[in-house]
Design a protein around this motif. Structure first.
Motif, PDB file in Angstrom:
ATOM      1  N   SER A 247      37.256  31.474  31.875  1.00 32.03           N
ATOM      2  CA  SER A 247      37.357  30.178  31.205  1.00 32.03           C
ATOM      3  C   SER A 247      36.613  29.143  32.037  1.00 32.03           C
ATOM      4  CB  SER A 247      38.824  29.778  31.034  1.00 32.03           C
ATOM      5  OG  SER A 247      39.454  29.668  32.301  1.00 32.03           O
ATOM      6  N   GLY A 248      36.336  28.008  31.467  1.00 28.02           N
ATOM      7  CA  GLY A 248      35.649  26.947  32.192  1.00 28.02           C
ATOM      8  C   GLY A 248      35.278  25.813  31.260  1.00 28.02           C
TER       9      GLY A 248
ATOM     10  N   ASN B  21      42.288  35.137  36.332  1.00 30.60           N
ATOM     11  CA  ASN B  21      41.654  33.827  36.208  1.00 30.60           C
ATOM     12  C   ASN B  21      40.210  33.976  36.683  1.00 30.60           C
ATOM     13  OD1 ASN B  21      41.064  31.141  35.960  1.00 30.60           O
ATOM     14  ND2 ASN B  21      42.010  30.561  37.922  1.00 30.60           N
ATOM     15  N   ASN B  22      39.317  34.032  35.741  1.00 25.69           N
ATOM     16  CA  ASN B  22      37.893  34.265  36.044  1.00 25.69           C
ATOM     17  C   ASN B  22      37.734  35.520  36.904  1.00 25.69           C
ATOM     18  OD1 ASN B  22      36.691  32.081  34.641  1.00 25.69           O
ATOM     19  ND2 ASN B  22      37.496  30.700  36.197  1.00 25.69           N
TER      20      ASN B  22
ATOM     21  N   TYR C  60      40.307  40.591  42.039  1.00 20.26           N
ATOM     22  CA  TYR C  60      41.688  40.238  41.700  1.00 20.26           C
ATOM     23  C   TYR C  60      42.629  41.091  42.538  1.00 20.26           C
ATOM     24  CZ  TYR C  60      46.046  39.787  39.150  1.00 20.26           C
ATOM     25  OH  TYR C  60      47.370  39.578  38.833  1.00 20.26           O
ATOM     26  N   THR C  61      43.585  40.456  43.200  1.00 16.06           N
ATOM     27  CA  THR C  61      44.511  41.178  44.079  1.00 16.06           C
ATOM     28  C   THR C  61      45.957  40.904  43.721  1.00 16.06           C
ATOM     29  OG1 THR C  61      44.438  39.337  45.645  1.00 16.06           O
ATOM     30  CG2 THR C  61      42.900  41.161  46.024  1.00 16.06           C
ATOM     31  N   GLY C  62      46.217  40.256  42.577  1.00 18.30           N
ATOM     32  CA  GLY C  62      47.578  39.863  42.211  1.00 18.30           C
ATOM     33  C   GLY C  62      48.368  40.992  41.594  1.00 18.30           C
ATOM     34  N   PRO C  63      49.494  40.652  41.003  1.00 20.01           N
ATOM     35  CA  PRO C  63      50.375  41.664  40.411  1.00 20.01           C
ATOM     36  C   PRO C  63      49.853  42.164  39.055  1.00 20.01           C
ATOM     37  CG  PRO C  63      51.294  39.498  40.089  1.00 20.01           C
ATOM     38  CD  PRO C  63      50.065  39.304  40.917  1.00 20.01           C
ATOM     39  N   ILE C  64      50.222  43.373  38.761  1.00 20.84           N
ATOM     40  CA  ILE C  64      49.916  43.966  37.450  1.00 20.84           C
ATOM     41  C   ILE C  64      51.241  44.475  36.874  1.00 20.84           C
ATOM     42  CG2 ILE C  64      48.611  45.708  36.183  1.00 20.84           C
ATOM     43  CD1 ILE C  64      46.776  45.921  38.665  1.00 20.84           C
TER      44      ILE C  64
END
Lengths: 49, 459
Positions: free
Chosen positions: B345-346, B316-317, B389-393
């Motif tokens: 997005s925006g 997300n961005n 970004y630190t989320g899941p892949i």
């Protein structure tokens, strides 16, 4: 006569193209593939051992 | 030479005939020109209604018992391609050239040769810019005069004829004899319809409508038949057969067969060797330990085949790069590649906007069987006001990946030559129709106006 010869040449190109397609599918050859193949010397294998 | 050829029953004119007057030999009549006294030979007596004196260019009326002098013309001498009196055997028929005429339309000129054989009657050869047409009369009109003007196309004798030209022609020069009372300046409206190698031509004069079928004849055949010099073709005739038509048909047939075979080959491998998942996992974009994340070892079996790594991250961005390496533990060969993902997005003055993608995939060519490790090194960074970004892949490795690049390349290679052949075929057609006001190959429609102008005169 000339056009017949051209058709023969084109037919040859068609056979070659079909042969290439069969070979590419059979061997997993990828045109414009993204991966670079490294030899053992340049790979990171030693790092993971 | 053709002088000695038996004209299917009509006796020949001997060289000495020209010196005599009156009936010389059966079938050939010589006359004395009432205007200049010169000798005039009539090769189709009883059939011809007018003959031109070669000495003074007077057109003599042959209809009555006495030769009447119709009118004398001052006309330039144009050497005919087929001299008057020449006989030739054309498609099994002996034909003698008895008349020669030059016609013109808006300054453009062409030649018409009247041929005669007492058993089959009159035929014409039309010469235009090196091209020849053999003309035979059509007893039953394919269309009425009114319909000829309004009809774009019609079927006659199993062929579809397309309207090609409407115009008014006039007689510019005459030599020899004719089966009507010919006059220089005679005007006729012409309606031409083409279906190569044929053309149907309707000629409408003050008192009659004549339909003629023209067949395109190669100059070599005319030259051989009448023992004349082969004419050089200029441009493309209206009903000239397209020399690329047969080549185009053959090439397109070969191309079609090859494309079908290529599709069959591709489908065979896709169906016989479907893609199979080898390893899938969810990793963190911010690993706690340094160095790449290692998945495996896992075993890849079977034939050498392409592999595909599909990666998904709910960005997300943000942006994310994943350096990947598929390492063969047995041979220590490796396949390295980098995957890049970004999604932004925006809202702006135009509303919602969106770019980038959270999915990506990479193909790895020709991977043999063996024991493998998949090493993944994610990297992300500041993106505007957002942090890395630190989320899941989510990653998934597939066996038997099918690349469409080889297939599409082969399709493109198969299509290049047929396209060139088709372009050449079409450019011939375009050239053939460039003299027509009804050409389907140009967008300009202003010529239609000229056709409409004719309607008032010809209706």
């Amino acid at each position: 006569m000339r056009s017949l010869f051209k058709d023969f040449l084109y037919g040859t190109v068609c056979v070659a193209a079909l042969g290439f397609l069969t070979w590419a599918n059979a061997t997993g050859y990828v045109l414009f593939g993204q991966a670079t193949k490294n030899t053992p010397h340049h790979s990171n294998a030693h790092y993971h051992k | 030479m053709t002088k000695d050829t038996d004209l299917n029953g009509m006796p020949n004119a001997a060289p000495g005939d020209a010196a005599r007057t009156g009936v010389a030999r059966p079938g050939v009549v010589t006359l004395r020109c009432p205007n200049c006294g010169g000798t005039v030979t009539v090769r189709a007596p009883g059939k011809s209604l007018a003959v031109v004196c070669q000495s003074c260019n007077s057109v003599l009326d042959l209809q009555g018992t006495d030769v009447a002098n119709i009118v004398k013309y001052e006309q330039p001498r144009i050497p005919p391609k087929i001299p008057i009196g020449t006989r030739g055997t054309f498609r099994g028929q002996v034909l003698e050239c008895i008349g020669f005429m030059v016609k013109e339309e808006e300054g453009y000129r062409w030649q018409e040769y009247l041929l005669f054989n007492p058993r089959i009657g009159f035929r014409w050869l039309v010469y235009d810019a090196g091209h020849w047409n053999f003309c035979t009369p059509i007893p039953a009109a394919p269309l009425s005069g009114g319909r000829a003007f309004a009809t774009d196309r019609f079927v006659f004798e199993g062929r579809q004829f397309q309207r090609y030209h409407i115009g008014k022609s006039s007689v510019a020069l005459v030599e020899g004899e004719f089966y009507w009372r010919v006059r220089i300046g005679d005007i006729a409206s012409g309606y031409d319809f083409v279906a190569p190698p044929f053309m149907l031509s309707m000629e409408k004069s003050e008192d009659e409508i004549i339909w003629t079928r023209l067949e395109y004849i190669e100059p070599e055949e005319i030259a051989a038949s009448f023992k004349i010099t082969t004419t050089i073709k200029h441009g493309v005739a209206a009903n000239q057969p397209n020399p690329y038509a047969a080549h185009k048909s053959r090439t397109l047939t070969i191309a079609f067969a090859a494309i079908v075979l290529a599709i069959v080959v591709q489908l065979f491998f896709v169906i016989a060797y479907p893609a199979k998942p080898v390893r899938s996992s969810v990793i963190s974009a911010a690993p706690t330990e340094p160095g790449p994340i290692t998945l495996g070892p896992f075993t890849i079996s079977g034939r050498t085949a392409a592999m595909e790594l599909k990666t998904y991250a709910p960005l997300n961005n943000a942006w994310l790069d994943v350096d990947a390496e598929l390492l063969n533990e047995d041979t220590e060969e490796s396949y390295e590649f980098t995957q890049s993902l970004e999604q932004y997005s925006g809202y702006d003055s135009d509303g919602y906007w969106h770019e980038g993608n959270s999915n990506t995939s990479s193909l790895i060519a020709a991977v043999p069987a063996g024991s493998y490790l998949l090493l993944l090194q994610p990297a992300s960074g500041q993106s505007g006001s957002n942090g890395p970004y630190t989320g899941p892949i989510t990653v998934a490795l597939y066996r038997n990946a099918h690349s469409v690049s080889a297939f599409l390349t082969v399709l493109a290679a198969l299509c290049i030559y047929p396209i060139l052949v088709f372009v050449r075929y079409r450019s011939f057609l375009k050239k053939q129709w460039e003299n027509s006001e009804f050409t389907p190959y140009l967008s300009g429609a202003s010529d239609d106006d000229s056709a409409d102008d004719d309607s008032g005169d010809d209706a």
